[in-house]
Design a protein around this motif. Structure first.
Motif, PDB file in Angstrom:
ATOM      1  N   ASN A 125      91.310 -68.084  48.963  1.00 29.00           N
ATOM      2  CA  ASN A 125      92.343 -67.054  49.053  1.00 29.00           C
ATOM      3  C   ASN A 125      91.815 -65.639  48.870  1.00 29.00           C
ATOM      4  N   LYS A 126      90.551 -65.500  48.440  1.00 22.29           N
ATOM      5  CA  LYS A 126      89.980 -64.162  48.328  1.00 22.29           C
ATOM      6  C   LYS A 126      89.874 -63.498  49.704  1.00 22.29           C
ATOM      7  N   ALA A 127      89.471 -64.281  50.723  1.00 20.24           N
ATOM      8  CA  ALA A 127      89.401 -63.742  52.075  1.00 20.24           C
ATOM      9  C   ALA A 127      90.773 -63.293  52.540  1.00 20.24           C
ATOM     10  N   ARG A 128      91.773 -64.043  52.155  1.00 18.30           N
ATOM     11  CA  ARG A 128      93.135 -63.729  52.596  1.00 18.30           C
ATOM     12  C   ARG A 128      93.684 -62.512  51.851  1.00 18.30           C
ATOM     13  N   LYS A 129      93.526 -62.478  50.538  1.00 14.94           N
ATOM     14  CA  LYS A 129      94.110 -61.393  49.742  1.00 14.94           C
ATOM     15  C   LYS A 129      93.404 -60.057  49.958  1.00 14.94           C
ATOM     16  N   PHE A 130      92.103 -60.099  50.253  1.00 19.95           N
ATOM     17  CA  PHE A 130      91.351 -58.853  50.404  1.00 19.95           C
ATOM     18  C   PHE A 130      91.120 -58.463  51.862  1.00 19.95           C
ATOM     19  N   ALA A 167      97.949 -57.594  49.621  1.00 18.62           N
ATOM     20  CA  ALA A 167      97.575 -58.985  49.917  1.00 18.62           C
ATOM     21  C   ALA A 167      98.466 -59.604  50.990  1.00 18.62           C
ATOM     22  N   GLN A 168      99.658 -59.075  51.167  1.00 17.62           N
ATOM     23  CA  GLN A 168     100.587 -59.672  52.128  1.00 17.62           C
ATOM     24  C   GLN A 168     100.009 -59.683  53.537  1.00 17.62           C
ATOM     25  N   TYR A 169      99.232 -58.687  53.873  1.00 19.89           N
ATOM     26  CA  TYR A 169      98.637 -58.563  55.209  1.00 19.89           C
ATOM     27  C   TYR A 169      97.812 -59.803  55.553  1.00 19.89           C
ATOM     28  N   GLY A 170      96.848 -60.145  54.729  1.00 20.59           N
ATOM     29  CA  GLY A 170      95.974 -61.275  55.019  1.00 20.59           C
ATOM     30  C   GLY A 170      96.644 -62.616  54.831  1.00 20.59           C
ATOM     31  N   VAL A 171      97.528 -62.722  53.832  1.00 18.43           N
ATOM     32  CA  VAL A 171      98.216 -63.989  53.602  1.00 18.43           C
ATOM     33  C   VAL A 171      99.162 -64.302  54.758  1.00 18.43           C
ATOM     34  N   SER A 172      99.747 -63.287  55.355  1.00 16.49           N
ATOM     35  CA  SER A 172     100.611 -63.507  56.527  1.00 16.49           C
ATOM     36  C   SER A 172      99.801 -64.028  57.708  1.00 16.49           C
ATOM     37  N   LEU A 173      98.560 -63.566  57.859  1.00 17.48           N
ATOM     38  CA  LEU A 173      97.689 -64.099  58.906  1.00 17.48           C
ATOM     39  C   LEU A 173      97.393 -65.576  58.654  1.00 17.48           C
ATOM     40  N   LEU A 174      97.198 -65.935  57.389  1.00 12.97           N
ATOM     41  CA  LEU A 174      97.012 -67.343  57.025  1.00 12.97           C
ATOM     42  C   LEU A 174      98.260 -68.147  57.374  1.00 12.97           C
ATOM     43  N   ALA A 175      99.423 -67.613  57.064  1.00 14.85           N
ATOM     44  CA  ALA A 175     100.680 -68.305  57.375  1.00 14.85           C
ATOM     45  C   ALA A 175     100.801 -68.571  58.867  1.00 14.85           C
ATOM     46  N   GLU A 176     100.399 -67.608  59.674  1.00 19.73           N
ATOM     47  CA  GLU A 176     100.446 -67.791  61.124  1.00 19.73           C
ATOM     48  C   GLU A 176      99.510 -68.915  61.570  1.00 19.73           C
ATOM     49  N   GLU A 177      98.330 -69.006  60.954  1.00 21.17           N
ATOM     50  CA  GLU A 177      97.411 -70.107  61.257  1.00 21.17           C
ATOM     51  C   GLU A 177      98.056 -71.459  60.959  1.00 21.17           C
TER      52      GLU A 177
END
Length: 308
Positions: free
Chosen positions: A33-38, A147-157
């Motif tokens: 989640n570090k990749a996602r949050k940062f 963090a919402q920016y990267g976590v939203s990309l994860l959600a799309e995946e």
């Protein structure tokens, strides 16, 4: 630098099929989640910033990733901790050692004469920020709106994978520290009306603490993930034979997991699966495997365990 599009594998977990989102296969300097949050900080320029400040545990996975972020951006990195134990100073491996090698300036507030009982966060707010445009402050564990920016990309995946599998519904499970990842995943799925329920458990503090962390970022409780309780109380950072045994069992699947968060997550998930919920489950790997280099010797010393 791989920061997205990780594969999903199916494992047998005590007779239950569980899908694992392999975020540990992201670039090791930002795994899990570090990749996602940062991700926001990596994708955007901050022309005025010269210094990054944060705080937390001296063996934090997030601390290490922030040290890499600062190194990439050419920023000074000041990291504040309550105390640095001697065994942490002496260790030759793990997040503390590697963050120092990346140039992190570790500030032990237990030796600060001007601390005056302040928490790390309050100390930073009172004495270190002062509306300084050249300083970027990231709260402990990346617990912030960026963090919402990267976590939203994860959600799309996850949505793309779910549709490819032709699944009608899904449970996404992960253990939580500050709960940033689980919160923004849940908010994304609910805002877009996807039949995906995010479930989590509190690894740091209790469920009330975790919900307070949610409220600090999102005011609408309807967006929150479902918080599952563990059958037994575990204190964050303490060593438990149940954690080590779960970690060893998981290793038999061919996937290595983090020893700090993931064992509790899988223990809570195992209890959930015994309730015979028919929905498929996707476990989100937390990454953070660098921390095992310091955690494993602690287990060996305390329990005289044979490390595998």
């Amino acid at each position: 630098m791989k920061l997205a599009d990780t594969p999903v594998e199916r494992i047998d977990f005590f007779g239950h099929d569980v899908f694992v989102k392999r975020d540990d296969l992201l670039h090791p300097e930002f795994s899990g989640n570090k990749a996602r949050k940062f991700r926001y900080f990596l994708d955007h320029d901050f022309p005025d910033v010269k210094r990054l400040i944060s705080f937390g545990s001296p063996q934090s996975n997030s601390m290490y990733s922030m040290s890499v972020l600062a190194k990439i951006k050419g920023w000074q990195f000041d990291y504040y901790v309550d105390h640095i134990a001697k065994h942490t100073l002496d260790t030759a491996e793990g997040n503390f050692k590697q963050a120092r090698l990346n140039g992190a300036n570790m500030i032990d507030l237990s030796a600060a004469a001007d601390r005056l009982g302040r928490s790390c966060e309050t100390y930073i707010e009172d004495l270190c920020l002062q509306n300084d445009k050249a300083t970027l402050f990231i709260p402990e564990g990346g617990h912030c709106g960026f963090a919402q920016y990267g976590v939203s990309l994860l959600a799309e995946e996850i949505v793309v994978w779910m549709k490819a599998q032709q699944l009608e519904q899904l449970v996404v499970f992960l253990p939580s520290g500050t709960g940033t990842t689980s919160l923004y995943l849940s908010a994304f799925f609910k805002a877009n009306l996807y039949p995906i329920e995010v479930m989590t458990c509190a690894a740091v503090g209790d469920s009330d603490y975790l919900k307070q962390q949610f409220l600090a970022l999102v005011s609408d409780p309807a967006c929150f993930p479902t918080v599952l309780e563990s059958d037994k109380k575990y204190h964050f950072g303490k060593l438990y034979t149940a954690f080590y045994e779960m970690w060893q069992h998981l290793n038999e699947t061919g996937i290595e997991f983090d020893l700090l968060y993931d064992p509790l997550g899988w223990i809570v998930l195992q209890s959930f699966l015994t309730r015979n919920d028919a929905r498929p489950v996707l476990y989100l790997h937390q990454g953070g495997l660098l921390g095992n280099a310091s955690m494993l010797p602690r287990y060996q010393r305390k329990f005289n365990l044979s490390l595998k």
